[in-house]
Enzyme design. Sequence first.
Site, short mmCIF file in Angstrom:
data_model
loop_
_atom_site.label_atom_id
_atom_site.label_comp_id
_atom_site.label_asym_id
_atom_site.label_seq_id
_atom_site.Cartn_x
_atom_site.Cartn_y
_atom_site.Cartn_z
N ASP A 55 0.84 -1.21 0.00
CA ASP A 55 0.00 0.00 0.00
C ASP A 55 0.87 1.26 0.00
OD1 ASP A 55 -2.34 1.42 0.03
OD2 ASP A 55 -2.67 1.22 2.18
N HIS A 99 2.45 3.34 -8.99
CA HIS A 99 2.41 1.89 -9.24
C HIS A 99 3.66 1.46 -10.01
CE1 HIS A 99 -1.53 1.95 -7.58
NE2 HIS A 99 -2.12 2.56 -8.60
N ARG A 120 -1.16 9.07 -10.14
CA ARG A 120 -1.11 7.86 -9.31
C ARG A 120 -0.42 6.67 -10.00
NH1 ARG A 120 -4.22 7.21 -4.90
NH2 ARG A 120 -4.56 5.06 -5.52
N LEU A 171 11.59 -20.33 -4.69
CA LEU A 171 10.60 -19.39 -4.14
C LEU A 171 9.28 -19.63 -4.85
CD1 LEU A 171 10.00 -16.75 -2.42
CD2 LEU A 171 10.40 -15.48 -4.55
C1 FPP Z 1 -2.12 0.05 -3.26
O1 FPP Z 1 -1.64 1.37 -3.19
C2 FPP Z 1 -1.48 -0.63 -4.38
C3 FPP Z 1 -2.16 -1.23 -5.41
C4 FPP Z 1 -3.63 -1.28 -5.50
C5 FPP Z 1 -1.43 -1.84 -6.52
C6 FPP Z 1 -0.20 -2.61 -6.17
C7 FPP Z 1 0.54 -2.88 -7.42
C8 FPP Z 1 1.86 -2.78 -7.60
C9 FPP Z 1 2.81 -2.55 -6.51
C10 FPP Z 1 2.47 -2.88 -8.94
C11 FPP Z 1 2.51 -4.17 -9.64
C12 FPP Z 1 2.53 -5.43 -8.87
C13 FPP Z 1 3.26 -6.54 -9.22
C14 FPP Z 1 3.09 -7.82 -8.50
C15 FPP Z 1 4.22 -6.53 -10.34
P1 FPP Z 1 -2.66 2.56 -3.34
O2 FPP Z 1 -2.76 2.91 -4.77
O3 FPP Z 1 -3.97 2.21 -2.70
O4 FPP Z 1 -1.93 3.69 -2.53
P2 FPP Z 1 -2.60 4.84 -1.65
O5 FPP Z 1 -3.18 4.18 -0.43
O6 FPP Z 1 -1.45 5.71 -1.32
O7 FPP Z 1 -3.63 5.51 -2.51
#
Ligand code: FPP
Length: 254
Positions: free
Chosen positions: A18, A35, A31, A129
């Site tokens: 997160d 990612h 945003r 893994l």
């Molecule tokens: C939550 O942060 C994160 C996500 C919903 C996406 C997670 C994805 C990745 C890290 C990239 C790709 C993954 C892989 C396995 C290659 P948020 O967007 O809710 O953050 P915020 O709480 O700050 O809004």
Amino acid sequence: MQSDAPSNPPRHVAIVMDGNGRWATSRGLPRPAGHQAGVETVRRVVEAAPRLGIETLTLYAFSSDNWRRPTAEVAALMALLRRFVRAETGRLAQAGARVTMLGRRDRLPAGLAAEIAAAEQATASGTKLHLRVALDYSARDAILDAARRAAALPQLTREAFSRLLSGGDHAAEPVPDVDLLIRTGGEQRLSDFLLWECAYAELLFVPCLWPDFSAGGLADAVAWYAARERRFGGVGAASAASPAPAVAAVPSAA
Ligand code: FPP
């Protein structure tokens, strides 16, 4: 391979990644840039995990509730995931990682679903893994689905149910329960992630935003876990040796 593992590392680590959005917004970026930065952290963590003694790593990449996000953000995430799977499969196979996906596949873009199936096939013999990526995943839906399939079993045990939950049939190798769950980004909730599998997980909530998380952060988390005393409802070594406090030690109301 050099090992930095403590003597009792967590076998199964699950991570709620997160904080990508906040990381990007705080830099004046859209945003999806968060990612994109988060993908780099995924690479670092996946590389570090086997050295730390982790056998199974489950990453929460997209929850079934994440479909509620703006269309452009969802599309950017799906495209990123597809690029990641395509770019990393060879390296993961070489490193001895086995990749599997958990969650619904029928709502994913067809190209991504095909790329994932190819990665699962190409890495099937990996033993160093087990990397599980949760995509369009909801623990409650997974439990419901496993319960429906469990109805066909002649005998239902916790272990058999766990196998069904991890996507395999009742004869498949079970995925071990989660030992350590890490959530970055400062929130302290499970967000419908691995609710059955985390029954006795140690929970670690860290303020660090996911793009800033590092292999060192994972090593710290593993060291924190290794110092925990897990009792599974029993008593610890110290408590077992010392007698229970006398009832008279409780101050009387009189
Ligand atoms: C939550 O942060 C994160 C996500 C919903 C996406 C997670 C994805 C990745 C890290 C990239 C790709 C993954 C892989 C396995 C290659 P948020 O967007 O809710 O953050 P915020 O709480 O700050 O809004």
